[in-house]
Design an enzyme around this catalytic site. Structure first.
Site, short mmCIF file in Angstrom:
data_model
loop_
_atom_site.label_atom_id
_atom_site.label_comp_id
_atom_site.label_asym_id
_atom_site.label_seq_id
_atom_site.Cartn_x
_atom_site.Cartn_y
_atom_site.Cartn_z
N ARG A 1 -20.25 26.34 -10.32
CA ARG A 1 -19.75 27.18 -9.22
C ARG A 1 -18.25 27.42 -9.32
NH1 ARG A 1 -23.84 24.27 -5.04
NH2 ARG A 1 -25.48 25.85 -5.00
N GLU B 1 -40.31 22.53 -3.87
CA GLU B 1 -39.70 23.72 -4.49
C GLU B 1 -40.28 23.98 -5.89
OE1 GLU B 1 -35.43 23.46 -2.10
OE2 GLU B 1 -35.43 23.26 -4.28
N PHE C 1 -26.69 33.33 8.32
CA PHE C 1 -26.61 33.98 7.00
C PHE C 1 -27.99 34.20 6.37
CE2 PHE C 1 -25.81 29.37 6.41
CZ PHE C 1 -26.84 29.03 5.52
N TYR D 1 -36.52 29.78 1.42
CA TYR D 1 -35.37 29.32 2.22
C TYR D 1 -35.73 29.16 3.70
CZ TYR D 1 -31.85 29.73 -1.51
OH TYR D 1 -31.08 29.55 -2.64
N THR E 1 -21.22 23.77 -2.74
CA THR E 1 -21.82 25.05 -2.35
C THR E 1 -20.79 26.17 -2.31
OG1 THR E 1 -23.43 23.85 -1.02
CG2 THR E 1 -23.18 26.19 -0.53
N ARG F 1 -26.71 18.47 -9.16
CA ARG F 1 -25.77 18.84 -8.08
C ARG F 1 -24.33 18.64 -8.52
NH1 ARG F 1 -28.34 20.12 -3.55
NH2 ARG F 1 -26.73 19.52 -2.07
N HIS G 1 -28.85 27.44 -7.43
CA HIS G 1 -29.42 26.58 -6.38
C HIS G 1 -30.00 25.35 -7.07
CE1 HIS G 1 -31.97 25.14 -3.10
NE2 HIS G 1 -32.88 24.94 -4.05
N LYS H 1 -29.04 32.42 -9.85
CA LYS H 1 -29.14 33.45 -8.80
C LYS H 1 -28.73 34.84 -9.32
CE LYS H 1 -28.39 30.23 -4.97
NZ LYS H 1 -27.66 30.01 -3.69
N ASN I 1 -23.37 32.23 -5.01
CA ASN I 1 -22.81 31.03 -5.64
C ASN I 1 -23.57 30.58 -6.90
OD1 ASN I 1 -25.04 30.05 -4.35
ND2 ASN I 1 -24.01 28.39 -3.28
#
Ligand code: CMP
Length: 140
Positions: A104, A128, A59, A51, A93, A87, A117, A11, A114
Site C-alpha cells: 500500500r 472468504e 463508504f 463486504y 489500510t 497483512r 485486500h 483490487k 488501496n
C-alpha cells in the site's frame, strides 16, 4: 507457527495499472505461496456480499462500486502465519499510514483504492476463501 491460508484480492486500481506481477512478487518474496489465483470481474452485488460486514458504513456504496469497476485478481496465499504475514506485506489500510516497502505504501492511491485486500483472521479467511474457490482449485 502454523501453516495458514488467507484470501487476497488485488483490487481494480492495481489491476488497471498492470501491477499484478509486482504485487505477487512481494507476496512470494515474503515466503507466501500463491496456491490458487484467478482474474474475475465482480458485479456490484457480488462485491456487496463479500463486504457485507461493512454494509452500514458510509463508504459501502463507494467500496462496492469501486470493486466492480474493473477486474480483480482473487488468490489464496499459503505459508507460516500467512494471515498476519500478508497483512504486514500489505501495510496499513490507509496508504498514508503504511510502512515503507509495503504494497500500500508503494502502490495504493487512497484509503478506498488501496490496491489489496487480505483476510483479518482465520475464521474470515475460511469464509472468504470459500466465497471464491472450491477445494479442488486450491493446489498447494
Ligand atoms: P479492505 O481491507 O478491503 O477492507 C474494507 C475496505 O473498505 C478497505 O480495505 C478499504 O478499501 C475500504 N475503506 C475503509 N475505510 C474507507 C473509507 N473511509 N473510505 C472508503 N473506503 C474505505
Amino acid at each position: 507457527m502454523a501453516i495458514e491460508r488467507t484470501l487476497s484480492i488485488i483490487k481494480p486500481d492495481a489491476t488497471k495499472r498492470n501491477l499484478t506481477g509486482k504485487i505477487n512478487a512481494k507476496f512470494e518474496d515474503a515466503g507466501l505461496r500463491i496456491v490458487a489465483q484467478k482474474r474475475i470481474h465482480l458485479t456490484k452485488a457480488q462485491a456487496g456480499v463479500f463486504y457485507a460486514v461493512h454494509k452500514e458504513r458510509p463508504f459501502f456504496d463507494e467500496l462496492t462500486t469501486f470493486m466492480a469497476s474493473e477486474p480483480v485478481v482473487v488468490q489464496v496465499l499459503e505459508g507460516e502465519d500467512a494471515i498476519s504475514k500478508n497483512r504486514e506485506v500489505m501495510g496499513a489500510t490507509n496508504p498514508a499510514d503504511a510502512a515503507p516497502g509495503t504494497v500500500r505504501a508503494e502502490f495504493a492511491e487512497s484509503v478506498g483504492e488501496n490496491s489489496v485486500h487480505g483476510s483479518d483472521a482465520p475464521e474470515t479467511a475460511a469464509v472468504e476463501i470459500a466465497y471464491f474457490f472450491s477445494g479442488l482449485e486450491l493446489v498447494g
